[in-house]
Motif scaffolding. Sequence first.
Motif, PDB file in Angstrom:
ATOM      1  N   GLY A  70     -18.568  26.629  26.117  1.00  0.00           N
ATOM      2  CA  GLY A  70     -19.812  25.912  26.355  1.00  0.00           C
ATOM      3  C   GLY A  70     -20.929  26.803  26.856  1.00  0.00           C
ATOM      4  O   GLY A  70     -22.104  26.575  26.569  1.00  0.00           O
ATOM      5  N   PHE A  71     -20.580  27.841  27.588  1.00  0.00           N
ATOM      6  CA  PHE A  71     -21.585  28.749  28.129  1.00  0.00           C
ATOM      7  C   PHE A  71     -22.121  29.708  27.065  1.00  0.00           C
ATOM      8  O   PHE A  71     -23.326  29.951  26.981  1.00  0.00           O
ATOM      9  CB  PHE A  71     -21.000  29.545  29.303  1.00  0.00           C
ATOM     10  N   PHE A  72     -21.248  30.267  26.248  1.00  0.00           N
ATOM     11  CA  PHE A  72     -21.669  31.291  25.289  1.00  0.00           C
ATOM     12  C   PHE A  72     -22.185  30.740  23.960  1.00  0.00           C
ATOM     13  O   PHE A  72     -22.960  31.413  23.275  1.00  0.00           O
ATOM     14  CB  PHE A  72     -20.547  32.302  25.044  1.00  0.00           C
ATOM     15  N   SER A  73     -21.793  29.536  23.600  1.00  0.00           N
ATOM     16  CA  SER A  73     -22.241  29.004  22.304  1.00  0.00           C
ATOM     17  C   SER A  73     -23.766  28.844  22.209  1.00  0.00           C
ATOM     18  O   SER A  73     -24.313  29.085  21.123  1.00  0.00           O
ATOM     19  CB  SER A  73     -21.513  27.701  21.966  1.00  0.00           C
ATOM     20  N   PRO A  74     -24.488  28.474  23.265  1.00  0.00           N
ATOM     21  CA  PRO A  74     -25.956  28.415  23.134  1.00  0.00           C
ATOM     22  C   PRO A  74     -26.580  29.770  22.794  1.00  0.00           C
ATOM     23  O   PRO A  74     -27.511  29.839  21.983  1.00  0.00           O
ATOM     24  CB  PRO A  74     -26.437  27.921  24.500  1.00  0.00           C
ATOM     25  N   PHE A  75     -26.068  30.840  23.396  1.00  0.00           N
ATOM     26  CA  PHE A  75     -26.583  32.168  23.087  1.00  0.00           C
ATOM     27  C   PHE A  75     -26.359  32.491  21.608  1.00  0.00           C
ATOM     28  O   PHE A  75     -27.237  33.014  20.935  1.00  0.00           O
ATOM     29  CB  PHE A  75     -25.910  33.243  23.946  1.00  0.00           C
ATOM     30  N   LEU A  76     -25.158  32.164  21.131  1.00  0.00           N
ATOM     31  CA  LEU A  76     -24.834  32.449  19.735  1.00  0.00           C
ATOM     32  C   LEU A  76     -25.663  31.599  18.780  1.00  0.00           C
ATOM     33  O   LEU A  76     -26.047  32.065  17.708  1.00  0.00           O
ATOM     34  CB  LEU A  76     -23.342  32.238  19.488  1.00  0.00           C
ATOM     35  N   LEU A  77     -25.951  30.366  19.183  1.00  0.00           N
ATOM     36  CA  LEU A  77     -26.763  29.512  18.318  1.00  0.00           C
ATOM     37  C   LEU A  77     -28.204  30.035  18.237  1.00  0.00           C
ATOM     38  O   LEU A  77     -28.805  30.024  17.168  1.00  0.00           O
ATOM     39  CB  LEU A  77     -26.748  28.067  18.808  1.00  0.00           C
ATOM     40  N   ILE A  78     -28.722  30.483  19.348  1.00  0.00           N
ATOM     41  CA  ILE A  78     -30.093  31.012  19.362  1.00  0.00           C
ATOM     42  C   ILE A  78     -30.233  32.194  18.411  1.00  0.00           C
ATOM     43  O   ILE A  78     -31.241  32.330  17.728  1.00  0.00           O
ATOM     44  CB  ILE A  78     -30.525  31.376  20.804  1.00  0.00           C
ATOM     45  N   ILE A  79     -29.208  33.023  18.346  1.00  0.00           N
ATOM     46  CA  ILE A  79     -29.277  34.165  17.421  1.00  0.00           C
ATOM     47  C   ILE A  79     -28.698  33.802  16.046  1.00  0.00           C
ATOM     48  O   ILE A  79     -28.533  34.669  15.199  1.00  0.00           O
ATOM     49  CB  ILE A  79     -28.587  35.419  17.996  1.00  0.00           C
ATOM     50  N   ARG A  80     -28.391  32.532  15.870  1.00  0.00           N
ATOM     51  CA  ARG A  80     -27.921  31.988  14.596  1.00  0.00           C
ATOM     52  C   ARG A  80     -26.592  32.563  14.128  1.00  0.00           C
ATOM     53  O   ARG A  80     -26.361  32.739  12.940  1.00  0.00           O
ATOM     54  CB  ARG A  80     -28.958  32.165  13.507  1.00  0.00           C
ATOM     55  N   SER A  81     -25.717  32.842  15.067  1.00  0.00           N
ATOM     56  CA  SER A  81     -24.391  33.326  14.709  1.00  0.00           C
ATOM     57  C   SER A  81     -23.539  32.156  14.228  1.00  0.00           C
ATOM     58  O   SER A  81     -23.576  31.067  14.807  1.00  0.00           O
ATOM     59  CB  SER A  81     -23.723  33.981  15.920  1.00  0.00           C
ATOM     60  N   LYS A  82     -22.755  32.388  13.195  1.00  0.00           N
ATOM     61  CA  LYS A  82     -21.855  31.345  12.694  1.00  0.00           C
ATOM     62  C   LYS A  82     -20.775  31.009  13.721  1.00  0.00           C
ATOM     63  O   LYS A  82     -20.136  29.970  13.632  1.00  0.00           O
ATOM     64  CB  LYS A  82     -21.219  31.786  11.383  1.00  0.00           C
ATOM     65  N   ALA A  84     -21.216  30.195  16.789  1.00  0.00           N
ATOM     66  CA  ALA A  84     -21.665  29.173  17.749  1.00  0.00           C
ATOM     67  C   ALA A  84     -20.920  27.868  17.527  1.00  0.00           C
ATOM     68  O   ALA A  84     -20.430  27.248  18.481  1.00  0.00           O
ATOM     69  CB  ALA A  84     -23.167  28.960  17.636  1.00  0.00           C
ATOM     70  N   LYS A  85     -20.829  27.441  16.290  1.00  0.00           N
ATOM     71  CA  LYS A  85     -20.146  26.187  15.972  1.00  0.00           C
ATOM     72  C   LYS A  85     -18.655  26.274  16.309  1.00  0.00           C
ATOM     73  O   LYS A  85     -18.085  25.339  16.867  1.00  0.00           O
ATOM     74  CB  LYS A  85     -20.340  25.850  14.497  1.00  0.00           C
TER      75      LYS A  85
END
Length: 144
Positions: A70-82, A84-85
């Motif tokens: 839950g903590f790291f997925s927002p960072f990954l979504l912001i950089i559009r990493s697959k 994140a999901k």
Amino acid sequence: MIIKRNPWHLWLFSFFVLFLYSMGIYDLFMMLTHNQNYYVTHGYGKQVVDYFTNYPIYFLVLWVTNLLGGFFSPFLLIIRSKWAKTLAFTSTVADLLLLLFTFIFRNRLNVLGVSVAVFDIFILGITFGWYFYCGYIDKHMTGR
């Protein structure tokens, strides 16, 4: 491939989830270090202290997995990493399993009370929604 600019709602939801899970990480440290002021502030008594004393490692693994996802997925979504999901899904499953197992095998409802149970289920719902939002962004913003 053209990557679109991050929409305002991606920033809003990402910071909300990041804040939520930052508080969860803080809660983890306070509970597992048996911070007496934290227990008193939240109105927790001996029963809650006992609940988190010698907390089983398999429940701790689920708890930490949920929090880190839950903590790291927002960072990954912001950089559009697959990823994140995937991380949001892992967080959701870990939280679901943790709640199910602790309600059934650790008497979580009686120890922590109904208000904490309702809050925990609310957080699970947000995490589940976050997973779907990550999928939406992945599909509609990057074309994957």
